[in-house]
Motif scaffolding. Structure first.
Motif, mmCIF file in Angstrom:
data_model
loop_
_atom_site.group_PDB
_atom_site.id
_atom_site.type_symbol
_atom_site.label_atom_id
_atom_site.label_comp_id
_atom_site.label_asym_id
_atom_site.label_seq_id
_atom_site.Cartn_x
_atom_site.Cartn_y
_atom_site.Cartn_z
ATOM 1 N N ASN A 205 0.842 -1.201 0.000
ATOM 2 C CA ASN A 205 0.000 0.000 0.000
ATOM 3 C C ASN A 205 0.879 1.254 0.000
ATOM 4 O O ASN A 205 2.113 1.168 -0.085
ATOM 5 C CB ASN A 205 -0.973 -0.010 1.190
ATOM 6 C CG ASN A 205 -0.248 -0.015 2.526
ATOM 7 O OD1 ASN A 205 0.943 0.259 2.609
ATOM 8 N ND2 ASN A 205 -0.973 -0.322 3.585
ATOM 9 N N ALA A 206 0.258 2.405 0.135
ATOM 10 C CA ALA A 206 0.988 3.665 0.023
ATOM 11 C C ALA A 206 1.955 3.877 1.177
ATOM 12 O O ALA A 206 2.969 4.571 1.019
ATOM 13 C CB ALA A 206 0.001 4.830 -0.045
ATOM 14 N N ASP A 207 1.705 3.276 2.334
ATOM 15 C CA ASP A 207 2.565 3.447 3.502
ATOM 16 C C ASP A 207 3.682 2.412 3.567
ATOM 17 O O ASP A 207 4.299 2.236 4.625
ATOM 18 C CB ASP A 207 1.736 3.367 4.783
ATOM 19 C CG ASP A 207 0.707 4.480 4.870
ATOM 20 O OD1 ASP A 207 0.989 5.561 4.316
ATOM 21 O OD2 ASP A 207 -0.366 4.266 5.458
ATOM 22 N N LYS A 208 3.956 1.722 2.466
ATOM 23 C CA LYS A 208 4.963 0.653 2.399
ATOM 24 C C LYS A 208 4.631 -0.493 3.356
ATOM 25 O O LYS A 208 5.500 -1.221 3.816
ATOM 26 C CB LYS A 208 6.359 1.202 2.719
ATOM 27 C CG LYS A 208 6.933 2.156 1.685
ATOM 28 C CD LYS A 208 7.151 1.434 0.355
ATOM 29 C CE LYS A 208 7.816 2.346 -0.665
ATOM 30 N NZ LYS A 208 9.262 2.328 -0.581
ATOM 31 N N ARG A 209 3.351 -0.631 3.679
ATOM 32 C CA ARG A 209 2.880 -1.756 4.475
ATOM 33 C C ARG A 209 2.431 -2.812 3.498
ATOM 34 O O ARG A 209 1.590 -2.539 2.626
ATOM 35 C CB ARG A 209 1.731 -1.290 5.356
ATOM 36 C CG ARG A 209 1.383 -2.202 6.488
ATOM 37 C CD ARG A 209 2.270 -2.019 7.677
ATOM 38 N NE ARG A 209 1.809 -2.848 8.790
ATOM 39 C CZ ARG A 209 2.606 -3.382 9.677
ATOM 40 N NH1 ARG A 209 3.901 -3.187 9.588
ATOM 41 N NH2 ARG A 209 2.135 -4.109 10.652
ATOM 42 N N ALA A 210 2.960 -4.024 3.621
ATOM 43 C CA ALA A 210 2.755 -5.030 2.583
ATOM 44 C C ALA A 210 2.229 -6.332 3.157
ATOM 45 O O ALA A 210 2.472 -6.669 4.320
ATOM 46 C CB ALA A 210 4.069 -5.294 1.846
ATOM 47 N N LEU A 211 1.505 -7.061 2.308
ATOM 48 C CA LEU A 211 1.102 -8.432 2.611
ATOM 49 C C LEU A 211 2.192 -9.344 2.089
ATOM 50 O O LEU A 211 2.498 -9.344 0.892
ATOM 51 C CB LEU A 211 -0.239 -8.756 1.954
ATOM 52 C CG LEU A 211 -0.752 -10.180 2.170
ATOM 53 C CD1 LEU A 211 -1.084 -10.425 3.637
ATOM 54 C CD2 LEU A 211 -1.965 -10.457 1.302
ATOM 55 N N VAL A 212 2.805 -10.113 2.999
ATOM 56 C CA VAL A 212 3.973 -10.943 2.667
ATOM 57 C C VAL A 212 3.635 -12.399 2.936
ATOM 58 O O VAL A 212 3.003 -12.731 3.939
ATOM 59 C CB VAL A 212 5.200 -10.512 3.491
ATOM 60 C CG1 VAL A 212 6.397 -11.398 3.191
ATOM 61 C CG2 VAL A 212 5.549 -9.052 3.215
ATOM 62 N N THR B 225 1.525 -9.307 7.637
ATOM 63 C CA THR B 225 1.655 -7.915 7.209
ATOM 64 C C THR B 225 2.933 -7.321 7.792
ATOM 65 O O THR B 225 3.140 -7.363 9.007
ATOM 66 C CB THR B 225 0.444 -7.085 7.666
ATOM 67 O OG1 THR B 225 -0.746 -7.710 7.177
ATOM 68 C CG2 THR B 225 0.517 -5.670 7.131
ATOM 69 N N LEU B 226 3.795 -6.783 6.926
ATOM 70 C CA LEU B 226 5.094 -6.250 7.343
ATOM 71 C C LEU B 226 5.345 -4.901 6.694
ATOM 72 O O LEU B 226 4.746 -4.564 5.663
ATOM 73 C CB LEU B 226 6.234 -7.204 6.951
ATOM 74 C CG LEU B 226 6.220 -8.629 7.496
ATOM 75 C CD1 LEU B 226 7.378 -9.409 6.895
ATOM 76 C CD2 LEU B 226 6.317 -8.625 9.012
ATOM 77 N N ASP B 227 6.281 -4.134 7.293
ATOM 78 C CA ASP B 227 6.820 -2.932 6.657
ATOM 79 C C ASP B 227 7.988 -3.367 5.783
ATOM 80 O O ASP B 227 8.929 -4.010 6.271
ATOM 81 C CB ASP B 227 7.304 -1.932 7.707
ATOM 82 C CG ASP B 227 6.162 -1.261 8.441
ATOM 83 O OD1 ASP B 227 5.129 -1.030 7.785
ATOM 84 O OD2 ASP B 227 6.296 -0.978 9.636
#
Length: 323
Positions: free
Chosen positions: A166-173, A203-205
């Motif tokens: 997403n826009a906040d660099k929060r990702a589904l890994v 979910t990770l940064d």
């Protein structure tokens, strides 16, 4: 980045400003406490007025629950044992959030002269890039071949796939762990075109800007990690093992060896106090430690950190770059 500071208002703001140099300040949270609510409200009004002059957004002030402490004092333990005095102490609290704070906001706050009766706690949150996170597996402890030799813990960075960001660099890994499979996991694998081995999602940064293999390059430049793992579970344990109680004499005649002893009180409060150290489940709780990075083998994904890390060998956890 987060920094929490206590003390007088001017000293606190100065420490926060110096610690956030080079960071993009996102939010400053002020927690104010005082015994006199009138002095507290005057200080809060001064802060709100100073912040609004700089154009920063402010949320609050939010009245927090008042802590009330009551004490009963016996005037005399002998003749007048029924004569008592009651005292009450109230601690009033307010919370203020300053959003999008600038250097002008910090300068304006530093010039304020608040009442010394007001205790201030400042929690500042800033951002410098993204605090990258990784799924790691504990291998075990070794020592470096050097003089002096340094004890290190070896961690393996698991291969992971970034599904979406997403826009906040929060990702589904997604990563590989065991053979667990159900319809929900199969659906996610089809949605993100993953192989059957990638059966776990978290979910990770991340440093990635788009889907693909998780970027581990930042680990090569990092200096400090925060590692979170579950400690070894030790089941139901007694007070000597769980809380380091001394226990009684070892001789046969004492009849008091490893028992916890008395847990009750007198007529007041007539119950077991909350938080009493007693036998119970020991271990298997998440613990986070901060470790210096000694080396990182990018080819094999092996990370060596200084010192020990909680948990059993082979356990999975999370590592976050903090510096």
């Amino acid at each position: 980045y987060q920094r929490r500071v206590h003390g007088s208002f001017n000293q606190v703001i100065f420490k926060v400003a110096s610690s956030l140099q080079g960071y993009q300040m996102e939010k400053i949270r002020l927690n104010l406490k005082a015994y006199d609510h009138r002095v507290l409200d005057r200080s809060v009004a001064a802060i709100v007025e100073a912040v609004k002059r700089t154009g920063a957004e402010i949320v609050g002030p939010i009245p927090m629950p008042t802590k009330i402490k009551r004490y009963t004092v016996l005037r005399s333990p002998h003749v007048n044992k029924s004569s008592r005095e009651q005292f009450e102490m109230r601690i009033h609290a307010r919370m203020i959030d300053i959003v999008s704070a600038t250097t002008d906001t910090v300068d304006s706050l530093m010039k304020l002269d608040l009442a010394p009766e007001v205790n201030v706690e400042v929690r500042a949150m800033g951002k410098q890039g993204v605090m990258m996170e990784y799924i790691i597996e504990k291998i075990g402890m070794r020592r470096t071949i050097a003089v002096p030799s340094v004890p290190v813990t070896l961690l393996r960075v698991l291969e992971a796939k970034v599904c979406e960001v997403n826009a906040d660099k929060r990702a589904l890994v997604s990563y590989v762990s065991g053979k667990k499979m159900n319809k929900a996991i199969v659906g996610q694998q089809k949605k993100y075109n993953l192989s059957a081995a990638f059966n776990r999602f978290v979910t990770l940064d991340v440093a990635n800007a788009e889907a693909g293999d998780l970027d581990t390059a930042p680990l090569g430049e990092a200096k400090t990690l925060k590692v979170s793992l579950n400690t070894k579970g030790r089941g139901f344990a007694g007070v000597i093992k769980r809380h380091n109680f001394q226990g009684g004499p070892g001789g046969h005649g004492s009849r008091f060896h490893r028992a916890p002893g008395s847990i009750g009180n007198c007529e007041w409060p007539g119950r077991v106090q909350k938080g009493k150290k007693m036998p119970g489940h020991y271990g298997n709780t998440q613990v986070t430690v901060k470790n210096e990075i000694v080396s990182f083998d990018a080819q094999n994904g092996i990370l060596a950190v200084k010192g020990s890390v909680p948990g059993a060998n082979g356990s999975l956890g999370k590592a976050r770059i903090v510096k």
